[in-house]
Design an enzyme around this catalytic site. Structure first.
Site, PDB file in Angstrom:
ATOM      1  N   GLY A 141       0.751  57.219  32.347  1.00 49.08           N
ATOM      2  CA  GLY A 141       0.660  56.498  31.079  1.00 49.08           C
ATOM      3  C   GLY A 141       0.628  57.424  29.878  1.00 49.08           C
ATOM      4  O   GLY A 141       0.223  57.033  28.784  1.00 49.08           O
ATOM      5  N   SER A 179       3.411  58.922  28.852  1.00 52.80           N
ATOM      6  CA  SER A 179       4.787  58.879  28.346  1.00 52.80           C
ATOM      7  C   SER A 179       5.625  60.095  28.675  1.00 52.80           C
ATOM      8  O   SER A 179       6.322  60.645  27.818  1.00 52.80           O
ATOM      9  CB  SER A 179       4.789  58.653  26.833  1.00 52.80           C
ATOM     10  OG  SER A 179       4.270  57.417  26.562  1.00 52.80           O
ATOM     11  N   ASP A 192       6.174  55.168  21.946  1.00 52.22           N
ATOM     12  CA  ASP A 192       6.091  56.424  22.694  1.00 52.22           C
ATOM     13  C   ASP A 192       7.085  57.453  22.165  1.00 52.22           C
ATOM     14  O   ASP A 192       6.746  58.624  21.962  1.00 52.22           O
ATOM     15  CB  ASP A 192       6.368  56.180  24.185  1.00 52.22           C
ATOM     16  CG  ASP A 192       5.410  55.165  24.779  1.00 52.22           C
ATOM     17  OD1 ASP A 192       4.405  54.838  24.120  1.00 52.22           O
ATOM     18  OD2 ASP A 192       5.668  54.681  25.900  1.00 52.22           O
ATOM     19  N   TYR A 208       5.548  44.407  32.530  1.00 50.67           N
ATOM     20  CA  TYR A 208       5.713  44.733  31.105  1.00 50.67           C
ATOM     21  C   TYR A 208       6.766  43.805  30.488  1.00 50.67           C
ATOM     22  O   TYR A 208       6.555  43.190  29.450  1.00 50.67           O
ATOM     23  CB  TYR A 208       6.163  46.197  30.968  1.00 50.67           C
ATOM     24  CG  TYR A 208       6.241  46.688  29.550  1.00 50.67           C
ATOM     25  CD1 TYR A 208       5.173  47.356  28.967  1.00 50.67           C
ATOM     26  CD2 TYR A 208       7.376  46.486  28.778  1.00 50.67           C
ATOM     27  CE1 TYR A 208       5.236  47.811  27.662  1.00 50.67           C
ATOM     28  CE2 TYR A 208       7.454  46.931  27.473  1.00 50.67           C
ATOM     29  CZ  TYR A 208       6.388  47.601  26.932  1.00 50.67           C
ATOM     30  OH  TYR A 208       6.452  48.037  25.626  1.00 50.67           O
TER      31      TYR A 208
HETATM   32  C1  GLA Z   1       4.342  51.506  27.003  1.00 54.52           C
HETATM   33  C2  GLA Z   1       5.587  51.276  26.136  1.00 54.52           C
HETATM   34  C3  GLA Z   1       5.238  51.258  24.646  1.00 54.52           C
HETATM   35  C4  GLA Z   1       4.081  50.305  24.362  1.00 54.52           C
HETATM   36  C5  GLA Z   1       2.927  50.535  25.352  1.00 54.52           C
HETATM   37  C6  GLA Z   1       1.860  49.492  25.213  1.00 54.52           C
HETATM   38  O1  GLA Z   1       3.831  52.779  26.787  1.00 54.52           O
HETATM   39  O2  GLA Z   1       6.549  52.276  26.369  1.00 54.52           O
HETATM   40  O3  GLA Z   1       6.366  50.924  23.880  1.00 54.52           O
HETATM   41  O4  GLA Z   1       4.497  48.973  24.362  1.00 54.52           O
HETATM   42  O5  GLA Z   1       3.362  50.538  26.685  1.00 54.52           O
HETATM   43  O6  GLA Z   1       1.246  49.579  23.974  1.00 54.52           O
END
Ligand code: GLA
Length: 391
Positions: free
Chosen positions: A129, A131, A177, A227
């Site tokens: 998480g 990114s 992100d 998601y």
């Molecule tokens: C992931 C997505 C982002 C955002 C988050 C939740 O990281 O890539 O764009 O939506 O989840 O906030």
């Protein structure tokens, strides 16, 4: 730019590997992962977010080729990929897709991108998480912009990196992100309006407070399908309101009265999802006021509230993440904690008094091993600059 010993060694690792494989002197680009202080699942609803780039990054060594071939190596996974820029197909290795998706977007926009040799590696844990995928996309966009002299500005590279993920990888992510990875600024969080894309750097000088990430070690495998489902539920809520109020295009335009009147009676689950988003957007704005007043305990309280919403209403948490937040909730050294990012695994973000970090990590790791039968990883993060050329 100041680079640390740890970075120097990661840069030399990818450079040496590149030299061994390709016998050329590459450019090296650094592209970081991100944290988000508050404002979760608000970006694709055109709301606000408060992310920052961190000290964990991907390093990409790259040179241009004279043909259309792609020779790419992931040094951490010890995988290589070979392909052609004019035949872009999703790869069974998966990680190449983040790179191929960016090439596809560039070529769609008419940019003359040819082949390249590339070795990349780094220390953003995968599936945590933080990114790593956005960092890889941004590293690719930045690198190709450099080696092919495309003259793209930063925002254009952010947008096409996001589109690469939407269209080639198939995750309907928002812009947070990629924006944070590219636009990050040392010791600042970014208050980003995901509708206008106006942003402001807010100093994050929390004297005596550190950002601690607890990695649940649960890989967010449900993340992409769920998601996309959450995103559709938000859009469904907007449609229910939009038929009465045409000025409503996203949940950003919605308030609780509208939800109560038009969504609650029609679909309780959609109502619950939308309610979280509307409240989270309000929370973020209030949290920014807290930062301005240096009221970090109020800011931290809101992080706990965000977690509650993500867990109970938006339902993107999991038992391990809930355990980690519950475990620190009554600890006076922890000002705020919540799950971070898309959900279903990954990390919690904790604001912790510096002097208590060592003890908290030891105690939480022991409790996690006992309660969840899993190993906990902890990272103490600093806020650093966004994607840049290292050499
Ligand atoms: C992931 C997505 C982002 C955002 C988050 C939740 O990281 O890539 O764009 O939506 O989840 O906030």
């Amino acid at each position: 730019m100041i680079i640390t010993d740890k970075e120097t060694s990661l840069v030399s690792q990818v450079t040496e590997k590149f030299n061994d494989l390709f016998a050329e002197d590459p450019l090296v680009i650094r592209s970081p992962g991100r944290v988000n202080l508050i404002g979760e699942h608000t970006d694709y609803n055109h709301g606000f977010v408060l992310p920052a780039a961190i000290d964990k990054a991907i390093y990409m060594a790259i040179t241009r080729r004279d043909d259309n071939e792609l020779h790419i190596v992931s040094s951490d996974l010890d995988h290589s990929y070979r392909g052609k820029v004019n035949q872009l197909e999703p790869s069974s290795l998966q990680w190449p897709d983040y790179i191929l998706g960016v090439i596809q977007q560039l070529r769609k926009d008419g940019h003359a991108v040819g082949g390249f040799n590339c070795v990349f590696g780094g220390e953003i844990p995968l599936g945590a998480g933080l990114s790593s995928s956005a960092a890889l996309e941004c590293a690719t966009a930045y690198s190709l912009n450099e080696i092919y002299g495309l003259g793209l500005d930063t925002l254009t590279m952010v947008k096409l990196s996001q589109k690469a993920e939407n269209e080639f990888v198939g995750v309907q992510c928002g812009i947070m992100d990629q924006f944070a990875s590219m636009f990050g600024k040392k010791d600042h969080v970014i208050r980003l309006d995901c509708r206008s894309l106006e942003y402001e750097y807010v100093p994050f000088n929390m004297d005596g407070i550190g950002i601690v990430l607890f990695d649940s070690n649960v890989k967010h495998s449900l993340a992409s399908s769920e998601y996309n489902t959450r995103r559709r539920q938000c859009e469904a809520g907007v449609r229910m309101i939009g038929s009465h109020r045409p000025e409503v295009h996203r949940l950003r335009d919605v308030n609780m009265e509208m939800l109560d009147e038009w969504v609650a009676p029609a679909d309780p689950l959609v109502y619950q999802r939308c309610r979280y988003v509307v409240k989270e957007n309000e929370r973020l704005l209030a949290a920014c006021d807290d930062l301005q007043r240096d009221d970090i305990s109020s800011f931290g309280e809101r992080m706990f509230e965000t977690h509650e919403g993500l867990s109970r209403q938006y339902e993107v948490s999991c038992v391990e993440l809930d355990f980690l937040v519950d475990h620190v909730r009554d600890n006076p050294a922890v000002l705020g904690a919540r799950m971070m990012g898309g959900g279903f695994g990954g990390c919690t973000i904790n604001l912790v008094r510096t002097e208590a970090i060592g003890e908290l990590v030891a105690q939480t790791s022991a409790a996690y091993a006992k309660g969840m039968k899993k190993e906990l990883k902890a990272y103490v993060s600093t806020i650093e600059n966004g994607t840049s050329l290292v050499r």
